[in-house]
Scaffold this motif. Sequence first.
Motif, PDB file in Angstrom:
ATOM      1  N   PRO A  56       0.851  -1.338   0.048  1.00 49.42           N
ATOM      2  CA  PRO A  56       0.021  -0.059  -0.076  1.00 49.42           C
ATOM      3  C   PRO A  56       0.716   1.323   0.070  1.00 49.42           C
ATOM      4  O   PRO A  56       0.472   2.240  -0.865  1.00 49.42           O
ATOM      5  CB  PRO A  56      -0.795  -0.143   1.121  1.00 49.42           C
ATOM      6  CG  PRO A  56      -1.181  -1.652   1.273  1.00 49.42           C
ATOM      7  CD  PRO A  56       0.193  -2.301   0.958  1.00 49.42           C
ATOM      8  N   VAL A  59       1.162   2.960  -3.267  1.00 56.56           N
ATOM      9  CA  VAL A  59       0.277   3.929  -3.768  1.00 56.56           C
ATOM     10  C   VAL A  59      -0.076   5.026  -2.922  1.00 56.56           C
ATOM     11  O   VAL A  59      -0.676   6.171  -3.247  1.00 56.56           O
ATOM     12  CB  VAL A  59      -0.898   3.055  -4.275  1.00 56.56           C
ATOM     13  CG1 VAL A  59      -2.254   3.876  -4.156  1.00 56.56           C
ATOM     14  CG2 VAL A  59      -0.544   2.063  -5.153  1.00 56.56           C
ATOM     15  N   LEU A  62       1.490   8.213  -3.557  1.00 59.36           N
ATOM     16  CA  LEU A  62       0.669   8.950  -4.564  1.00 59.36           C
ATOM     17  C   LEU A  62      -0.584   9.771  -4.027  1.00 59.36           C
ATOM     18  O   LEU A  62      -1.121  10.695  -4.874  1.00 59.36           O
ATOM     19  CB  LEU A  62      -0.043   8.210  -5.842  1.00 59.36           C
ATOM     20  CG  LEU A  62       0.978   7.077  -6.504  1.00 59.36           C
ATOM     21  CD1 LEU A  62       0.078   5.895  -7.501  1.00 59.36           C
ATOM     22  CD2 LEU A  62       2.118   7.664  -7.227  1.00 59.36           C
ATOM     23  N   ASN A  66      -6.385  15.273   2.343  1.00 59.14           N
ATOM     24  CA  ASN A  66      -6.934  16.412   1.894  1.00 59.14           C
ATOM     25  C   ASN A  66      -8.078  17.196   2.950  1.00 59.14           C
ATOM     26  O   ASN A  66      -9.140  17.072   2.936  1.00 59.14           O
ATOM     27  CB  ASN A  66      -7.779  16.546   0.709  1.00 59.14           C
ATOM     28  CG  ASN A  66      -8.001  17.705  -0.049  1.00 59.14           C
ATOM     29  OD1 ASN A  66      -7.712  18.801   0.469  1.00 59.14           O
ATOM     30  ND2 ASN A  66      -8.555  17.500  -1.344  1.00 59.14           N
TER      31      ASN A  66
ATOM     32  N   ARG B 233     -11.166  22.311  -8.419  1.00 61.15           N
ATOM     33  CA  ARG B 233     -11.361  21.823  -7.032  1.00 61.15           C
ATOM     34  C   ARG B 233     -12.832  22.338  -6.608  1.00 61.15           C
ATOM     35  O   ARG B 233     -13.299  23.145  -6.757  1.00 61.15           O
ATOM     36  CB  ARG B 233     -10.408  22.515  -6.429  1.00 61.15           C
ATOM     37  CG  ARG B 233      -8.829  22.071  -6.569  1.00 61.15           C
ATOM     38  CD  ARG B 233      -8.333  21.053  -5.481  1.00 61.15           C
ATOM     39  NE  ARG B 233      -8.547  21.526  -4.251  1.00 61.15           N
ATOM     40  CZ  ARG B 233      -9.054  20.986  -3.043  1.00 61.15           C
ATOM     41  NH1 ARG B 233      -9.839  19.809  -3.395  1.00 61.15           N
ATOM     42  NH2 ARG B 233      -9.169  21.644  -1.913  1.00 61.15           N
ATOM     43  N   SER B 238     -13.833  16.406  -1.485  1.00 61.99           N
ATOM     44  CA  SER B 238     -12.281  16.313  -0.914  1.00 61.99           C
ATOM     45  C   SER B 238     -11.475  15.583  -2.039  1.00 61.99           C
ATOM     46  O   SER B 238     -10.167  15.667  -1.923  1.00 61.99           O
ATOM     47  CB  SER B 238     -12.148  15.965   0.426  1.00 61.99           C
ATOM     48  OG  SER B 238     -12.641  14.582   0.447  1.00 61.99           O
ATOM     49  N   VAL B 373      -7.582  -4.847  -3.825  1.00 61.81           N
ATOM     50  CA  VAL B 373      -7.017  -3.448  -3.548  1.00 61.81           C
ATOM     51  C   VAL B 373      -5.434  -3.698  -3.980  1.00 61.81           C
ATOM     52  O   VAL B 373      -4.932  -2.607  -4.590  1.00 61.81           O
ATOM     53  CB  VAL B 373      -6.985  -3.185  -2.038  1.00 61.81           C
ATOM     54  CG1 VAL B 373      -6.131  -2.002  -1.763  1.00 61.81           C
ATOM     55  CG2 VAL B 373      -8.553  -2.910  -1.749  1.00 61.81           C
ATOM     56  N   ASN B 377      -3.446  -1.268  -6.865  1.00 65.25           N
ATOM     57  CA  ASN B 377      -2.412  -0.536  -6.533  1.00 65.25           C
ATOM     58  C   ASN B 377      -1.037  -0.888  -7.562  1.00 65.25           C
ATOM     59  O   ASN B 377      -0.458  -0.064  -8.133  1.00 65.25           O
ATOM     60  CB  ASN B 377      -1.795  -0.762  -5.132  1.00 65.25           C
ATOM     61  CG  ASN B 377      -3.046  -0.073  -4.132  1.00 65.25           C
ATOM     62  OD1 ASN B 377      -3.707   0.490  -4.400  1.00 65.25           O
ATOM     63  ND2 ASN B 377      -2.674  -0.667  -2.806  1.00 65.25           N
ATOM     64  N   THR B 380      -2.102   0.354 -10.980  1.00 69.16           N
ATOM     65  CA  THR B 380      -1.863   1.770 -11.129  1.00 69.16           C
ATOM     66  C   THR B 380      -0.458   2.271 -11.512  1.00 69.16           C
ATOM     67  O   THR B 380      -0.236   3.042 -12.197  1.00 69.16           O
ATOM     68  CB  THR B 380      -2.333   2.514  -9.842  1.00 69.16           C
ATOM     69  OG1 THR B 380      -3.777   2.060  -9.633  1.00 69.16           O
ATOM     70  CG2 THR B 380      -2.364   4.214 -10.053  1.00 69.16           C
ATOM     71  N   ILE B 381       0.242   1.639 -10.501  1.00 66.99           N
ATOM     72  CA  ILE B 381       1.884   1.742 -10.667  1.00 66.99           C
ATOM     73  C   ILE B 381       2.059   1.485 -11.929  1.00 66.99           C
ATOM     74  O   ILE B 381       3.098   2.312 -12.590  1.00 66.99           O
ATOM     75  CB  ILE B 381       2.705   1.391  -9.574  1.00 66.99           C
ATOM     76  CG1 ILE B 381       2.310   1.893  -8.235  1.00 66.99           C
ATOM     77  CG2 ILE B 381       4.117   1.273  -9.905  1.00 66.99           C
ATOM     78  CD1 ILE B 381       2.597   0.802  -6.825  1.00 66.99           C
ATOM     79  N   LYS B 384       0.989   3.864 -14.852  1.00 61.89           N
ATOM     80  CA  LYS B 384       1.787   5.227 -14.879  1.00 61.89           C
ATOM     81  C   LYS B 384       2.916   4.995 -15.592  1.00 61.89           C
ATOM     82  O   LYS B 384       3.230   6.115 -16.260  1.00 61.89           O
ATOM     83  CB  LYS B 384       2.040   5.534 -13.268  1.00 61.89           C
ATOM     84  CG  LYS B 384       0.709   6.419 -12.948  1.00 61.89           C
ATOM     85  CD  LYS B 384       1.072   6.680 -11.418  1.00 61.89           C
ATOM     86  CE  LYS B 384       1.829   8.081 -11.351  1.00 61.89           C
ATOM     87  NZ  LYS B 384       0.865   9.316 -11.220  1.00 61.89           N
TER      88      LYS B 384
END
Lengths: 101, 474
Positions: A56, A59, A62, A66, B233, B238, B373, B377, B380-381, B384
């Motif tokens: 984890p 990620v 990244l 907020n 934004r 959020s 999950v 992850n 995504t890596i 990218k």
Amino acid sequence: MEIIKKEEIEKLAGLARVSLSKEELESFQEEIDSILAYVKQVQEVTSDSESESDKPKGVFSLLKNNMREDEEPHEGGQFSEDILNEAPKKEGNYFKVKKIL
Amino acid sequence: MKIDLKDLTIKKAHYHLSSGDFSVLELTESYLKNIEEKNSEINAFLEVFDDCKKQAQDAQKLFSEKKATLLTGIPFSVKDNILIKGRIASAASKMLENYKATYDATVISKLKKQGVVFLGRTNMDEFALGGSTEKSAFGVTRNPHDISRVPGGTSGGSAATVASNMALVALGSDTGGSVRQPSSFCGCVGLKPTYGAVSRYGLIAAVSSFDQIGPISKSVGDAEIIFESVSGRDPMDSTTISQDTHGQHKNTNVIGIPKRLVEQKGLNENVVSCFKATIEKINKMGFSIKEIDLPNMSQSLAAYYILNFAEVSSNLARYDGVKFGFHKDGKDLFEDYLLTRREGLGKEVRKRILLGTHVLSTGYYDAYYNKAVALKNSLTIKFKEALKDVDAVLTPTAPTPPYKIGGKSNDPIEMYLADIFTVTANITGVPAISIPAGTAHVEGKDLPIGMQFMSAHGNENLLFKLGKKFLGEE
């Protein structure tokens, strides 16, 4: 071999507060079973995706939290009437439900 | 002047409205006339708002006061899961059939400020769970290109309104392909923005890790104008990002093609030839082509669905018959819940709630949810990384052209497989656009086929540039 039994579906239905008809119980068992058989392939992913870089933190680096300040609240009751108008049952300024205890 | 709705774009409409060739009211009435003629057959609108003419007059004032923007007076259709204060937003569910929104979604308040005309709310799969608009509680929407076929989904109603000139442009939402796939099926342009680019405040939540609101239009230029107007934004969401959150991509003039994509099981031959023709076309446009490794798509789809089920079961727990929406009385509170949710929620929705409850329950959490999950992850890596060397990755949007109504509803896996090319952008959060790229001639009808381009996070501009060039706009 089935992955999920009818009794388990019934238990899930209770937990999730959705009741099923008898016919639905039959068809749901079959469909949910075949869906689980498909998505189960995520379990084959072992060493590769769980290598150090994919833990984890990889990620989470990244992502960032907020936050905002807890300030400038709106005036109390400003939205109550609109919101309560959508309630199936209300009494005064409350949602009305059946006795719980 | 006579209004040519077929070739109309936002810029053209704005030009004619500004020069007084036609009024906002005349423009709105042309769409209303089309709706009256076509909607009973297509069933794209669940409701046509009764104050369209009033909205048109208000927009006209902005023109006379010289306060008009590009979007002033532009007739929009809005997916039924986006809240407009005082109007019903039902998410095509019996649960919310009479629910009136108590506030405006952020995208809506932004559009209201510019004086757009909201024509009505469009049909969808219930709570945005499906892929064909067949799972609506209010009847299927028909594809304007062949009414025996589905328009795709879940934003099928929105895409159908644009394809049949019942609205100039539309808003949809995309969780696993729900803007792009119906755009592909209906011959429209559909954009799924970067995760967080557009506020979801006021979007009825399905899968919060993936949901994004996106435009559906006839041209890339229109999608760009809408995106520019609604993104940014928002203190009320959020997860929203700003333009500099992700940084700009360095132009490479290279388009990535996933290796062995054409060997994908279930890929229709017309889609394959359209994919190959697209590669040729972008090559001629001056891009070089690079084969890239995409992570196992079948595993990605499996991970996507586990996360979808899990978040759906949590997000839809709010429909309890107490605070708002449908209520069915039982003998006690527990039975109130059971009956309310049984009668208020459709089959597909309840099935996903049960699946989500299962993958999140003790003993299964690690085997399903946590694995999904981890996969999200790592995907995504890797993605990218792969996107660094290319401007965009090209895939078909959907494995098939639009299929027959009822054609896939009996096999849940087959239905889920239709999302195989689109879910990657949702899992990884990158922006993706579907662009009309060809047709399949089937049973005397020309069925649209769309191609998808995915870019690095925050680089919608690359998709617009590429898309406009591809369609020969400007």
